[in-house]
Motif scaffolding. Structure first.
Motif, short mmCIF file in Angstrom:
data_model
loop_
_atom_site.label_atom_id
_atom_site.label_comp_id
_atom_site.label_asym_id
_atom_site.label_seq_id
_atom_site.Cartn_x
_atom_site.Cartn_y
_atom_site.Cartn_z
N LEU A 38 1.10 -1.29 -0.20
CA LEU A 38 0.29 0.06 0.14
C LEU A 38 0.54 1.53 0.03
O LEU A 38 0.16 2.64 -0.14
N GLY A 39 2.10 1.17 0.35
CA GLY A 39 3.39 2.23 0.59
C GLY A 39 2.89 3.31 1.76
O GLY A 39 3.13 4.09 1.58
N ARG A 40 1.81 2.46 2.59
CA ARG A 40 2.15 3.12 4.01
C ARG A 40 1.97 2.30 4.63
O ARG A 40 1.58 1.16 4.80
N SER A 41 1.81 3.09 6.30
CA SER A 41 2.25 2.23 7.49
C SER A 41 1.15 1.93 7.65
O SER A 41 0.13 3.15 7.97
N VAL A 42 0.86 0.63 8.07
CA VAL A 42 -0.77 -0.38 9.19
C VAL A 42 -0.38 -0.38 10.45
O VAL A 42 0.21 -1.16 11.05
N ALA A 43 -1.25 0.38 11.17
CA ALA A 43 -1.55 0.03 12.09
C ALA A 43 -1.83 -1.72 13.02
O ALA A 43 -3.11 -2.30 12.10
N ILE A 44 -1.03 -2.46 13.62
CA ILE A 44 -1.33 -3.34 12.95
C ILE A 44 -2.46 -4.00 14.12
O ILE A 44 -3.37 -5.53 13.91
N GLY A 45 -3.66 -3.23 14.75
CA GLY A 45 -4.77 -3.04 15.79
C GLY A 45 -5.62 -3.47 14.31
O GLY A 45 -6.84 -4.32 13.95
N ALA A 46 -5.61 -2.86 13.87
CA ALA A 46 -6.35 -2.77 12.61
C ALA A 46 -6.10 -3.85 11.14
O ALA A 46 -7.45 -4.59 10.72
N VAL A 47 -4.78 -4.36 11.26
CA VAL A 47 -4.99 -5.61 10.20
C VAL A 47 -5.02 -6.88 11.07
O VAL A 47 -6.50 -7.75 10.51
N TYR A 48 -5.23 -6.69 12.59
CA TYR A 48 -6.00 -8.09 13.22
C TYR A 48 -7.06 -7.92 13.32
O TYR A 48 -8.05 -8.51 13.28
N THR A 49 -8.48 -6.83 13.20
CA THR A 49 -9.59 -6.41 13.34
C THR A 49 -9.90 -6.96 12.01
O THR A 49 -10.77 -7.62 12.08
N THR A 50 -9.25 -6.94 11.23
CA THR A 50 -9.22 -7.53 9.55
C THR A 50 -10.02 -8.96 9.28
O THR A 50 -10.57 -9.48 8.68
N LEU A 51 -8.44 -9.55 10.57
CA LEU A 51 -8.35 -11.09 9.55
C LEU A 51 -9.01 -11.56 10.34
O LEU A 51 -9.81 -12.62 10.51
N ALA A 52 -9.44 -10.79 11.76
CA ALA A 52 -10.75 -11.27 12.73
C ALA A 52 -12.39 -11.69 11.94
O ALA A 52 -12.81 -12.70 11.83
N ARG A 53 -12.29 -10.51 11.36
CA ARG A 53 -13.93 -10.51 10.02
C ARG A 53 -13.19 -11.32 9.02
O ARG A 53 -14.33 -12.06 9.17
N LEU A 54 -12.62 -12.18 8.19
CA LEU A 54 -12.04 -12.75 7.27
C LEU A 54 -12.41 -13.97 7.73
O LEU A 54 -12.77 -15.25 7.17
N GLU A 55 -11.92 -13.93 9.34
CA GLU A 55 -12.07 -15.45 9.43
C GLU A 55 -13.32 -16.03 9.88
O GLU A 55 -13.86 -16.94 9.65
N ASP A 56 -13.77 -14.89 9.94
CA ASP A 56 -15.84 -14.87 10.63
C ASP A 56 -16.34 -15.58 9.68
O ASP A 56 -16.89 -16.29 9.14
N LYS A 57 -15.57 -14.76 8.91
CA LYS A 57 -16.27 -14.70 7.04
C LYS A 57 -16.63 -16.55 6.44
O LYS A 57 -16.95 -16.73 5.05
N LYS A 58 -15.27 -17.47 7.25
CA LYS A 58 -14.78 -18.25 6.41
C LYS A 58 -13.79 -17.86 5.56
O LYS A 58 -13.50 -18.92 4.46
N LEU A 59 -13.43 -16.48 5.20
CA LEU A 59 -11.84 -16.60 3.94
C LEU A 59 -11.02 -17.06 4.13
O LEU A 59 -10.51 -17.38 2.97
N ILE A 60 -10.39 -16.98 5.26
CA ILE A 60 -9.45 -17.41 5.55
C ILE A 60 -9.29 -18.03 6.95
O ILE A 60 -10.46 -18.18 7.91
N SER A 61 -8.21 -18.50 7.05
CA SER A 61 -8.47 -20.12 8.71
C SER A 61 -6.59 -19.31 9.35
O SER A 61 -6.01 -19.29 8.55
#
Lengths: 110, 190
Positions: A38-61
């Protein structure tokens, strides 16, 4: 009604990072890869939140790996793309291509 | 680098303590993930950009992560409540569960703030007069975060306010009538 599979912008970026990282996709590596993609710094908290959402949707494990000394003896949690996630990724790419076809990049008024 | 790293190693537990405090309300595996990633990132930042930048990076990540962590904690609390209710074995009243989780979250948040502001600073920062001195303002940690004098004043007053709010929340959940009575007395009698 068809199943809604399209990913949001940040979800798409995270799934892209999972694809590029392959078997080495865990929190800190995903964050670094997002910085690069993305060419910008991303907060680790935002990464976890999105990973959790993707996991809830069964898109990732995820699964827990072995503890490592550089992490203070804590284990890594690795993430991987599931078949449903691959379909969502493909659906998002197709949707973006369709939109791009409707209005080519140069046609956007300034 | 080695002398600086040795000095830093002595400070690492204090820095990581902030993370541990804020992450304490997460489930064990998620807590390990967050703290492990942050510790690894801290070492990478230190190697690439130096120790002050690494400290600032860690602090910024923890503060930015606080909101999702608290949301997650709330999610865990609701799950706790719903699972008990669904199983028909509500072992304790809902307010008891709420008090336990809210009290813990507010307490950790307030403590985290105190450690953030004072724990990483030089000893003079513990003296309120010295806290706003140039020595405090020149601390590389704040400079790296891009904070100015106003931010420092806010940071100095933030923790006491956080403690007041946390105390009110804590007392409020244990006996709300007592707090209401105290407020009525303070407003109408005094």
């Amino acid at each position: 009604m068809t199943e809604k599979l399209a990913l949001g912008n940040f979800e798409f970026a995270i799934v892209t990072a999972l694809v590029t990282l392959g078997d080495n996709a865990y929190g800190m590596k995903i964050r670094q890869e997002l910085d690069r993609l993305l060419g910008r710094s991303v907060a680790i908290g935002a990464v976890y939140t999105t990973l959790a959402r993707l996991e809830d949707k069964k898109l990732i494990s995820s699964y827990v790996g072995d503890p490592t000394p550089e992490r203070g003896g804590r284990a890594k949690r690795f993430y991987r793309l599931e078949p449903l996630g691959r379909r969502a990724y493909a659906a998002t790419v197709a949707e973006q291509d369709r939109l791009r076809g409707i209005l080519p990049l140069g046609a956007v008024p300034a | 680098m080695s002398a600086a790293w040795e000095e830093e190693t002595a400070r690492i537990p204090a820095i990581f303590a902030i993370g541990s405090l804020l992450a304490a309300c997460l489930p064990r595996d998620r807590r390990d993930e967050l703290l492990g990633d942050l510790e690894e990132g801290y070492r990478l930042e230190a190697a690439e950009h130096g120790l002050p930048a690494a400290r600032a990076w860690y602090l910024a990540q923890i503060l930015k992560s606080a909101s999702p962590i608290l949301r997650r904690a709330l999610g865990v609390f609701l799950t706790d409540l719903l699972v008990q209710a669904e199983a028909g074995i509500l072992a304790e009243p809902p307010m008891e569960i709420a008090r336990r989780w809210m009290g813990r979250t507010f307490f950790l948040f307030a403590t985290g703030w105190i450690v953030c502001v004072f724990g990483l600073m030089h000893p003079p920062a513990l003296d309120p007069q010295a806290a706003l001195s140039p020595h405090f303002a020149e601390c590389s940690c704040w400079n790296a975060l891009g904070w100015n004098e106003d931010d420092l004043i806010l940071a100095a007053f933030g923790p006491p306010l956080a403690v007041v709010f946390a105390s009110l929340a804590w007392i409020g959940f244990s006996d709300r009538r007592q707090v209401a009575q105290a407020l009525r007395t303070a407003i109408f009698v005094d």
